[in-house]
Design an enzyme around this catalytic site. Structure first.
Site, PDB file in Angstrom:
ATOM      1  N   HIS A   3      31.754  42.263  36.411  1.00 46.38           N
ATOM      2  CA  HIS A   3      30.795  43.269  36.047  1.00 46.38           C
ATOM      3  C   HIS A   3      31.679  44.825  36.048  1.00 46.38           C
ATOM      4  CE1 HIS A   3      27.684  40.888  38.449  1.00 46.38           C
ATOM      5  NE2 HIS A   3      27.968  40.600  37.374  1.00 46.38           N
ATOM      6  N   PRO A   4      32.604  44.905  35.004  1.00 47.22           N
ATOM      7  CA  PRO A   4      33.336  46.052  34.919  1.00 47.22           C
ATOM      8  C   PRO A   4      32.296  47.236  34.381  1.00 47.22           C
ATOM      9  CG  PRO A   4      34.050  44.529  33.429  1.00 47.22           C
ATOM     10  CD  PRO A   4      33.120  43.769  34.163  1.00 47.22           C
TER      11      PRO A   4
END
Length: 553
Positions: A489-490
């Site tokens: 989930h960057p």
């Protein structure tokens, strides 16, 4: 070589880019070019839900990034999957539909000074493209909603949301154990308050993965004004100088089919290459920290120190428990007969383990009772392995992955050279703060509490990782570094913010500061990470941005 001019160029055909291409090309008077560095989404494992196991780490579908060695992970470097090909990360992700919490968006509104990012204003943009299975009627006296879910979910949109198509007794018992530990049941994580334990909704259609290319590009097929180039990698953006001396983005230099071409945009270039790709392209184009541009021999177009900074990600701590007498994927897929049976069930019914998302059961709760909002997310799986892409363990086990939803650690993405083919440095800086280490230790203790409840007793759960011998905060934080992995989930590397925020890269309408005709529309613009999985919020951002782009034009 210079090719003809388009009105809009969208860079990146992932969750945001596919939606943008669809929305912008609805107007037949606008010519739209969608650029994707990967191939078409015709690889068979993309479409089978369990195929993520064969897409992550596959150069056909994954950029194959690695993080720098992480001090918080005791020197480990992690595989950092990012989707490559039409659909982007929606072609390889966990298919979980998760909006986050209302407070996330109200906080974005506060940080940007723009109420359009508040939960009440974001909800219609989630619903605009949603095709949700819930059609429940009847008033809900607790919330006042007109129909318990009918005014919270959209129907008839392109983005299909369905229930999962399998059931595991051990997961149902884990859910009961969670309620025994004080976590209430939830039958919908997407109402603005995702607290509770329940099953994730997924982006699937009749047992197949539903990716952004199917949802948004298929309906646009045949539009003469939409051109899609695959295997087209952007080397850098092109600029001209406006009358006021400001740089104006006029196109992009693209490597495609063995030649380099320049494509031009008369209205706007929109970067939707993701939280890694978008800051990389900006930096390669001289938009970012000036000293960095100069160090790589790149002409400085705009000194924006925030480009590539503010990287946030959810780090999942993968606690593994051996169990007895439970059906798990480790045992089902442990033989050729078992694998054949799994394949036959999927072929006949589109159900069973091959229809699985990586996580089926979820829970949102607090690491400490005094917290005002849930700050932990569980992904509970009837399987165990060292990391996705690695073989399943040879013993029956479950994994209770738990992540800090609101990490305070911040990392960075920085180019290593002026060459677009060189992967950037990715340094998430996990567990860098005392707060994050404390939450990590508390979350592992909470996993132990849930597994000790009566509902799980029949399985005689045995803690295999991190191991019951580790008890102190310091030990648990260190062991978290050994067993934790990214949950993919960057966000945040081109964050939006107020004019007085020196680290803001884009304004609240996602326009790059100090540069005309250039926007960023993807997860990189999030000023703070959402309290859950990030695919659905990224599409909401794109829905909102598409409307603004058309209004501005």
């Amino acid at each position: 070589m210079t090719r003809d001019c388009f009105d809009h160029i969208v860079v990146g055909a992932g969750s945001a880019g596919c939606l943008l291409a669809n929305r912008l090309s609805r107007d037949p008077g606008r010519r739209v070019l969608l650029l994707e560095a990967g191939k078409r989404d015709n690889h068979p494992w993309i479409h089978i839900p369990a195929g993520y196991l064969y897409c992550i780490g596959n150069p056909r579908t994954d950029w194959l990034y690695q993080t720098a060695p992480e001090a918080g992970l005791n020197g480990r470097s992690l595989r950092y999957p990012r989707g490559k090909g039409l659909g982007g990360c929606s072609s390889i992700n966990g298919m979980i539909y998760m909006r986050g919490q209302a407070r996330d968006y109200d906080n974005w509104a506060r940080l940007t000074g723009d109420d359009d990012w508040s939960w009440d204003k974001a909800l219609p943009d989630f619903m605009a493209h949603e095709d949700h299975y819930r059609r429940d009627g009847g008033a809900d006296p607790a919330t006042g909603h007109n129909g318990r879910f009918s005014d919270l979910h959209g129907h008839g949109g392109e983005w299909r949301v369905e229930k999962q198509r399998l059931r595991w007794d051990v997961l149902e018992d884990f859910a009961t154990a969670a309620t025994q530990a004080g976590i209430p049941r939830s039958d919908d994580f997407n109402t603005g308050d995702n607290g509770g334990v329940g099953y994730f909704d997924v982006n699937q259609k009749n047992g197949w993965r539903w990716n952004a290319a199917k949802a948004f590009l298929r309906p646009a097929k045949g539009r003469a004004n939409l051109v899609i180039w695959t295997e087209a990698q952007v080397e850098r953006l092109v600029f001209e100088t406006g009358a006021d001396g400001r740089p104006r983005c006029s196109g992009a230099v693209v490597r495609r089919g063995g030649e380099t071409v320049t494509v031009q945009a008369s209205r706007e270039v929109i970067l939707s290459a993701g939280a890694i790709g978008s800051p990389q392209i900006l930096q390669l184009s001289g938009i970012g920290p000036a000293a960095q541009s100069k160090a790589h021999g790149i002409e400085v177009r705009q000194d924006l120190p925030g480009v590539g900074e503010n990287l946030q990600d959810h780090l999942q701590i993968r606690a593994v428990y051996k169990v007895k007498g439970a059906k798990t994927l480790n045992t089902l897929a442990g033989s050729l007969f078992g694998k054949a049976r799994i394949g036959l069930e999927y072929a006949l019914r589109r159900s069973g383990p091959m229809s699985m998302s990586p996580s089926q059961l979820g829970a949102f709760t607090r690491s400490e009772p005094e917290r005002a909002h849930p700050n932990l997310e569980y992904h509970v799986q009837p399987l165990s392995l060292d990391a996705f892409g690695e073989p399943l363990h040879g013993f029956p086990a479950i994994t209770a992955s738990v992540c800090n939803l609101n990490p305070t650690s911040r990392g960075a993405v920085r180019i290593r050279s002026a060459r677009c083919e060189d992967a950037p440095l990715i340094a998430p800086n996990y567990l860098a703060t005392e707060e994050d280490r404390r939450v990590a230790a508390a979350s592992l203790r909470q996993v132990r509490e849930i597994l000790s409840q009566p509902a799980m007793a029949k399985y005689a759960p045995e803690e295999w990782k991190p191991g019951p011998q580790y008890q102190t905060d310091a030990e648990l934080a260190r062991l978290a570094g050994d067993i934790a992995n990214t949950i993919f989930h960057p966000v945040g590397t081109a964050k939006m913010g107020r004019a007085d925020d020196p680290m803001a890269v884009v304004d609240s309408r996602l326009r790059v500061r100090g540069v005309d005709a250039l926007r960023v529309v993807d997860a990189s613009v999030m000023p703070e990470i959402t309290s859950g999985n990030t695919s659905a919020p990224t599409m909401m951002i794109a829905e909102k941005a598409a409307r603004w782009i058309l209004e501005d034009a």
